[in-house]
Design a protein around this motif. Structure first.
Motif, PDB file in Angstrom:
ATOM      1  N   PRO A  34     -18.134 -32.943  -6.059  1.00 39.84           N
ATOM      2  CA  PRO A  34     -18.771 -31.676  -6.433  1.00 39.84           C
ATOM      3  C   PRO A  34     -20.271 -31.744  -6.172  1.00 39.84           C
ATOM      4  O   PRO A  34     -20.860 -32.815  -6.173  1.00 39.84           O
ATOM      5  CB  PRO A  34     -18.470 -31.553  -7.933  1.00 39.84           C
ATOM      6  CG  PRO A  34     -18.195 -32.939  -8.394  1.00 39.84           C
ATOM      7  CD  PRO A  34     -17.621 -33.675  -7.213  1.00 39.84           C
ATOM      8  N   PRO A  35     -20.902 -30.589  -5.945  1.00 35.18           N
ATOM      9  CA  PRO A  35     -22.350 -30.596  -5.704  1.00 35.18           C
ATOM     10  C   PRO A  35     -23.114 -31.088  -6.930  1.00 35.18           C
ATOM     11  O   PRO A  35     -22.665 -30.918  -8.063  1.00 35.18           O
ATOM     12  CB  PRO A  35     -22.676 -29.128  -5.407  1.00 35.18           C
ATOM     13  CG  PRO A  35     -21.526 -28.348  -5.918  1.00 35.18           C
ATOM     14  CD  PRO A  35     -20.336 -29.251  -5.941  1.00 35.18           C
ATOM     15  N   VAL A  36     -24.261 -31.697  -6.666  1.00 38.07           N
ATOM     16  CA  VAL A  36     -25.107 -32.189  -7.748  1.00 38.07           C
ATOM     17  C   VAL A  36     -25.947 -31.013  -8.241  1.00 38.07           C
ATOM     18  O   VAL A  36     -26.656 -30.385  -7.455  1.00 38.07           O
ATOM     19  CB  VAL A  36     -26.012 -33.338  -7.250  1.00 38.07           C
ATOM     20  CG1 VAL A  36     -26.940 -33.807  -8.351  1.00 38.07           C
ATOM     21  CG2 VAL A  36     -25.169 -34.488  -6.712  1.00 38.07           C
ATOM     22  N   PRO A  37     -25.870 -30.684  -9.528  1.00 40.70           N
ATOM     23  CA  PRO A  37     -26.639 -29.532 -10.023  1.00 40.70           C
ATOM     24  C   PRO A  37     -28.141 -29.822 -10.006  1.00 40.70           C
ATOM     25  O   PRO A  37     -28.580 -30.927 -10.268  1.00 40.70           O
ATOM     26  CB  PRO A  37     -26.131 -29.340 -11.460  1.00 40.70           C
ATOM     27  CG  PRO A  37     -25.554 -30.655 -11.846  1.00 40.70           C
ATOM     28  CD  PRO A  37     -25.081 -31.321 -10.583  1.00 40.70           C
ATOM     29  N   CYS A  38     -28.905 -28.802  -9.649  1.00 44.87           N
ATOM     30  CA  CYS A  38     -30.367 -28.912  -9.590  1.00 44.87           C
ATOM     31  C   CYS A  38     -30.989 -28.169 -10.764  1.00 44.87           C
ATOM     32  O   CYS A  38     -30.465 -27.156 -11.216  1.00 44.87           O
ATOM     33  CB  CYS A  38     -30.886 -28.280  -8.304  1.00 44.87           C
ATOM     34  SG  CYS A  38     -31.020 -29.429  -6.954  1.00 44.87           S
ATOM     35  N   PRO A  39     -32.145 -28.659 -11.226  1.00 41.22           N
ATOM     36  CA  PRO A  39     -32.840 -27.912 -12.278  1.00 41.22           C
ATOM     37  C   PRO A  39     -33.349 -26.578 -11.732  1.00 41.22           C
ATOM     38  O   PRO A  39     -33.686 -26.477 -10.546  1.00 41.22           O
ATOM     39  CB  PRO A  39     -34.029 -28.812 -12.633  1.00 41.22           C
ATOM     40  CG  PRO A  39     -33.851 -30.086 -11.913  1.00 41.22           C
ATOM     41  CD  PRO A  39     -32.817 -29.888 -10.865  1.00 41.22           C
ATOM     42  N   ALA A  62     -37.168 -23.017  -3.094  1.00 48.39           N
ATOM     43  CA  ALA A  62     -35.755 -23.407  -3.203  1.00 48.39           C
ATOM     44  C   ALA A  62     -35.688 -24.904  -3.470  1.00 48.39           C
ATOM     45  O   ALA A  62     -36.662 -25.629  -3.236  1.00 48.39           O
ATOM     46  CB  ALA A  62     -35.010 -23.069  -1.913  1.00 48.39           C
ATOM     47  N   ASN A  63     -34.521 -25.361  -3.941  1.00 43.27           N
ATOM     48  CA  ASN A  63     -34.320 -26.793  -4.105  1.00 43.27           C
ATOM     49  C   ASN A  63     -32.853 -27.157  -3.916  1.00 43.27           C
ATOM     50  O   ASN A  63     -31.973 -26.302  -4.049  1.00 43.27           O
ATOM     51  CB  ASN A  63     -34.849 -27.291  -5.457  1.00 43.27           C
ATOM     52  CG  ASN A  63     -34.100 -26.734  -6.652  1.00 43.27           C
ATOM     53  OD1 ASN A  63     -33.223 -25.898  -6.525  1.00 43.27           O
ATOM     54  ND2 ASN A  63     -34.464 -27.177  -7.831  1.00 43.27           N
ATOM     55  N   THR A  64     -32.608 -28.412  -3.565  1.00 46.80           N
ATOM     56  CA  THR A  64     -31.272 -28.984  -3.498  1.00 46.80           C
ATOM     57  C   THR A  64     -31.359 -30.366  -4.119  1.00 46.80           C
ATOM     58  O   THR A  64     -32.429 -30.971  -4.164  1.00 46.80           O
ATOM     59  CB  THR A  64     -30.751 -29.117  -2.048  1.00 46.80           C
ATOM     60  OG1 THR A  64     -31.615 -29.986  -1.319  1.00 46.80           O
ATOM     61  CG2 THR A  64     -30.649 -27.781  -1.355  1.00 46.80           C
ATOM     62  N   CYS A  65     -30.226 -30.853  -4.593  1.00 46.17           N
ATOM     63  CA  CYS A  65     -30.196 -32.172  -5.222  1.00 46.17           C
ATOM     64  C   CYS A  65     -29.079 -33.015  -4.614  1.00 46.17           C
ATOM     65  O   CYS A  65     -28.064 -32.483  -4.162  1.00 46.17           O
ATOM     66  CB  CYS A  65     -29.985 -32.036  -6.726  1.00 46.17           C
ATOM     67  SG  CYS A  65     -31.408 -31.338  -7.579  1.00 46.17           S
ATOM     68  N   SER A  66     -29.277 -34.316  -4.628  1.00 51.60           N
ATOM     69  CA  SER A  66     -28.263 -35.256  -4.158  1.00 51.60           C
ATOM     70  C   SER A  66     -28.220 -36.436  -5.122  1.00 51.60           C
ATOM     71  O   SER A  66     -29.174 -36.695  -5.850  1.00 51.60           O
ATOM     72  CB  SER A  66     -28.582 -35.723  -2.734  1.00 51.60           C
ATOM     73  OG  SER A  66     -29.852 -36.346  -2.698  1.00 51.60           O
TER      74      SER A  66
END
Length: 193
Positions: free
Chosen positions: A56-61, A96-100
């Motif tokens: 599942p995708p890693v949730p970002c703040p 924008a942001n993305t997390c891993s």
């Protein structure tokens, strides 16, 4: 054989005949496993798929622009707030942001910010350095900052040129996955005299 089919009802008989035909067809082509493998892989050699592909995708703040920090207006000394003394104005317009995943229990945040710098009538050309503060607040907006950093974005604009777009992409921020956080950002000109 006739006795077996007489005991089966009509729907059961269709299933038995279908299963028998399928088994005969597979017996002539090799094992069912090899046929299934060829169908699934399209006849090519199977490829190995990483389990992370289906993770599942890693949730970002969430990200929030700090109130009244989306605009910088720089004037010549002694001509503050006079239109003919305006050197430039800069804005923050998009983010924008993305997390891993980072290791076992952390997440790496990649954030992007962009906007425009527009030269004013007093601008002679050169480089502008935009100061952007990024703070990661533990527990949301009212928490304490776990990270706060002032980032510098250089932008070169010519005298009388149209506005220049600037972009900042930064991925150095790492926080715990379980931590509830919020990213607060905006221009930070420091203390004004």
């Amino acid at each position: 054989m006739l006795g077996v089919f007489q005991v089966l009802s009509k729907p059961d008989m269709k299933v038995a005949v279908t299963v028998g035909l399928l088994a005969a067809g597979l017996a002539g082509c090799g094992s069912a496993e090899s046929v299934a493998g060829k169908v699934i892989s399209g006849g090519r050699e199977p490829i190995e798929v990483s389990p992370e592909t289906f993770a599942p995708p890693v949730p970002c703040p969430p990200m929030e622009l700090k109130t009244n920090t989306y605009l910088i207006r720089k004037f010549e000394r002694g001509k503050e707030d006079q239109q003919d003394g305006l050197l430039y104005q800069a804005t923050i317009e998009d983010w924008a942001n993305t997390c891993s995943r980072e290791g076992v229990s952390d997440r790496r945040i990649k954030l992007g910010l962009s906007g425009d710098v527009t030269p004013g009538p007093a601008w002679k050309g050169g480089e502008v350095v935009l100061p952007i503060r990024v703070a990661i607040m533990e527990g949301g907006r009212d928490g304490t900052p776990s990270v706060t950093e002032l980032l510098q974005v250089p932008v070169t604009i010519g005298a009388g040129s149209p506005s220049e777009t600037w972009t900042l992409v930064e991925n150095k921020f790492v926080i715990p996955q379980a931590q509830s956080s919020k990213i607060i950002f905006g221009f930070d000109e420091g203390r004004r005299r």
